[in-house]
Scaffold this active site. Structure first.
Site, PDB file in Angstrom:
ATOM      1  N   ASN A 104       0.859  -1.192   0.000  1.00 16.07           N
ATOM      2  CA  ASN A 104       0.000   0.000   0.000  1.00 16.07           C
ATOM      3  C   ASN A 104       0.894   1.240   0.000  1.00 16.07           C
ATOM      4  O   ASN A 104       1.466   1.581   1.033  1.00 16.07           O
ATOM      5  CB  ASN A 104      -0.899  -0.022   1.250  1.00 16.07           C
ATOM      6  CG  ASN A 104      -1.726   1.244   1.376  1.00 16.07           C
ATOM      7  OD1 ASN A 104      -1.854   2.011   0.418  1.00 16.07           O
ATOM      8  ND2 ASN A 104      -2.291   1.463   2.554  1.00 16.07           N
ATOM      9  N   TRP A 105       0.982   1.861  -1.154  1.00 14.61           N
ATOM     10  CA  TRP A 105       1.873   3.030  -1.273  1.00 14.61           C
ATOM     11  C   TRP A 105       1.265   4.298  -0.661  1.00 14.61           C
ATOM     12  O   TRP A 105       1.924   5.321  -0.612  1.00 14.61           O
ATOM     13  CB  TRP A 105       2.196   3.290  -2.749  1.00 14.61           C
ATOM     14  CG  TRP A 105       3.183   2.327  -3.332  1.00 14.61           C
ATOM     15  CD1 TRP A 105       3.822   1.300  -2.693  1.00 14.61           C
ATOM     16  CD2 TRP A 105       3.673   2.316  -4.687  1.00 14.61           C
ATOM     17  NE1 TRP A 105       4.672   0.648  -3.558  1.00 14.61           N
ATOM     18  CE2 TRP A 105       4.594   1.253  -4.795  1.00 14.61           C
ATOM     19  CE3 TRP A 105       3.410   3.088  -5.823  1.00 14.61           C
ATOM     20  CZ2 TRP A 105       5.270   0.958  -5.982  1.00 14.61           C
ATOM     21  CZ3 TRP A 105       4.075   2.783  -7.005  1.00 14.61           C
ATOM     22  CH2 TRP A 105       4.988   1.732  -7.083  1.00 14.61           C
TER      23      TRP A 105
ATOM     24  N   GLY B 134       2.655  -1.046   4.347  1.00 17.53           N
ATOM     25  CA  GLY B 134       2.710   0.358   3.956  1.00 17.53           C
ATOM     26  C   GLY B 134       4.160   0.793   3.771  1.00 17.53           C
ATOM     27  O   GLY B 134       4.745   0.624   2.701  1.00 17.53           O
ATOM     28  N   GLY B 135       4.750   1.316   4.832  1.00 14.23           N
ATOM     29  CA  GLY B 135       6.098   1.912   4.761  1.00 14.23           C
ATOM     30  C   GLY B 135       7.127   1.045   4.038  1.00 14.23           C
ATOM     31  O   GLY B 135       7.841   1.528   3.155  1.00 14.23           O
TER      32      GLY B 135
ATOM     33  N   HIS C 147      -9.720   0.686   4.469  1.00  9.05           N
ATOM     34  CA  HIS C 147      -8.456   0.937   5.164  1.00  9.05           C
ATOM     35  C   HIS C 147      -8.704   1.920   6.307  1.00  9.05           C
ATOM     36  O   HIS C 147      -9.495   2.846   6.181  1.00  9.05           O
ATOM     37  CB  HIS C 147      -7.415   1.503   4.183  1.00  9.05           C
ATOM     38  CG  HIS C 147      -6.046   1.524   4.776  1.00  9.05           C
ATOM     39  ND1 HIS C 147      -5.632   2.514   5.635  1.00  9.05           N
ATOM     40  CD2 HIS C 147      -4.997   0.665   4.666  1.00  9.05           C
ATOM     41  CE1 HIS C 147      -4.386   2.260   6.020  1.00  9.05           C
ATOM     42  NE2 HIS C 147      -3.974   1.142   5.443  1.00  9.05           N
TER      43      HIS C 147
END
Ligand code: PEP
Length: 255
Positions: free
Chosen positions: A12-13, A235-236, A100
């Protein structure tokens, strides 16, 4: 450990990267995915809307899939800033995130809206990755399971035919705090039991439940070793191709 459920890794950017950075990432991913064991892992990237088409094009020679970070339940209409299922499909997507926690927090998305989005996604040919998870306050007050049950029931009320789940404790997202493997396993096992009650044991046995919340190459092994953790929404650590490839490798050893 072998499992009937092929590991799934989502990147997930969020609201990161412009086209040139996305292109560079895709080249590195395409170059490294085979040696990272990518054949044993389903990989999906969730870039923001303006990047979707380019990322899908860049990865079309690979098995990596692309998904939207959100979708509107309506087919089209006066919904400024939103994206429809058909627009995601047209951009090359096969997946979409639904619910989300950042959408729930920033845009006030309700459990019922998440269910409507998941249903519309499936009807239009996308697989929804439905995100649920408790806040820190909910965990500390002993309401984790109650919250998960409420969120899951609402998201599945319209009975989407296809979906995957992501258990993402809100207190672990982007904070560097990770649920311990035991905590995550406890929640995943609870969710699988709920799925069995709602949809039957055969369906529950094949549904993938991902963990999300500061997952990174260093903790993917211990989390993946848990019997009900079938991959990760990241994510990160998904922003750096080297880290993301290392996570593919970590998931592939579970396959
Ligand atoms: C996420 O965005 O779903 C997520 C889990 O983020 P992070 O890995 O940065 O905690």
């Amino acid at each position: 450990m072998t499992s009937v459920r092929k590991p799934l890794l989502g990147g997930n950017w969020k609201m990161h990267k412009v086209r040139a950075e996305a292109e560079e990432f895709c080249k590195a991913l395409a170059a490294g995915i085979s040696s990272a064991g990518g054949a044993d892992v389903d990989v999906v990237l969730f870039p923001s809307s303006p990047l979707l088409h380019g990322v899908a094009r860049s990865l079309e020679e690979t098995a990596v899939e692309v998904g939207g970070q959100d979708v509107h339940p309506a087919a089209q209409g006066a919904h400024t800033g939103d994206t429809s299922v058909a627009q995601l499909v047209d951009a090359g997507c096969t997946w979409t995130l639904c619910g989300h926690s950042e959408r729930r927090a920033d845009h006030g998305e309700t459990d019922e809206q998440v269910g409507a989005k998941a249903k519309a996604a499936v009807e239009g040919g996308l697989v929804p990755l439905i995100c649920i998870g408790e806040s820190q306050e909910e965990r500390e007050s002993g309401r984790t399971f109650e919250v998960l049950e409420r969120q899951l029931n609402a998201a599945l009320a319209p009975r989407p035919e296809r979906f995957a789940l992501a258990y993402e404790p809100v207190w672990a997202i982007g904070t560097g705090l990770t649920a311990t493997p035991e905590m995550a396993q406890e929640a995943h096992a609870f969710l699988r039991e709920l799925l069995a009650d709602l949809l039957g044991p055969e369906v529950a046995a094949v549904k993938r439940i991902l963990y999300g919340g500061s997952a990174k190459p260093e903790n993917v092994g211990a989390l993946s070793a848990q019997p009900d953790i079938d991959g990760f929404l990241v994510g990160g650590a998904s922003l750096d191709p080297e880290k993301f490839l290392a996570m593919i490798e970590g998931c592939s050893s579970r396959a």
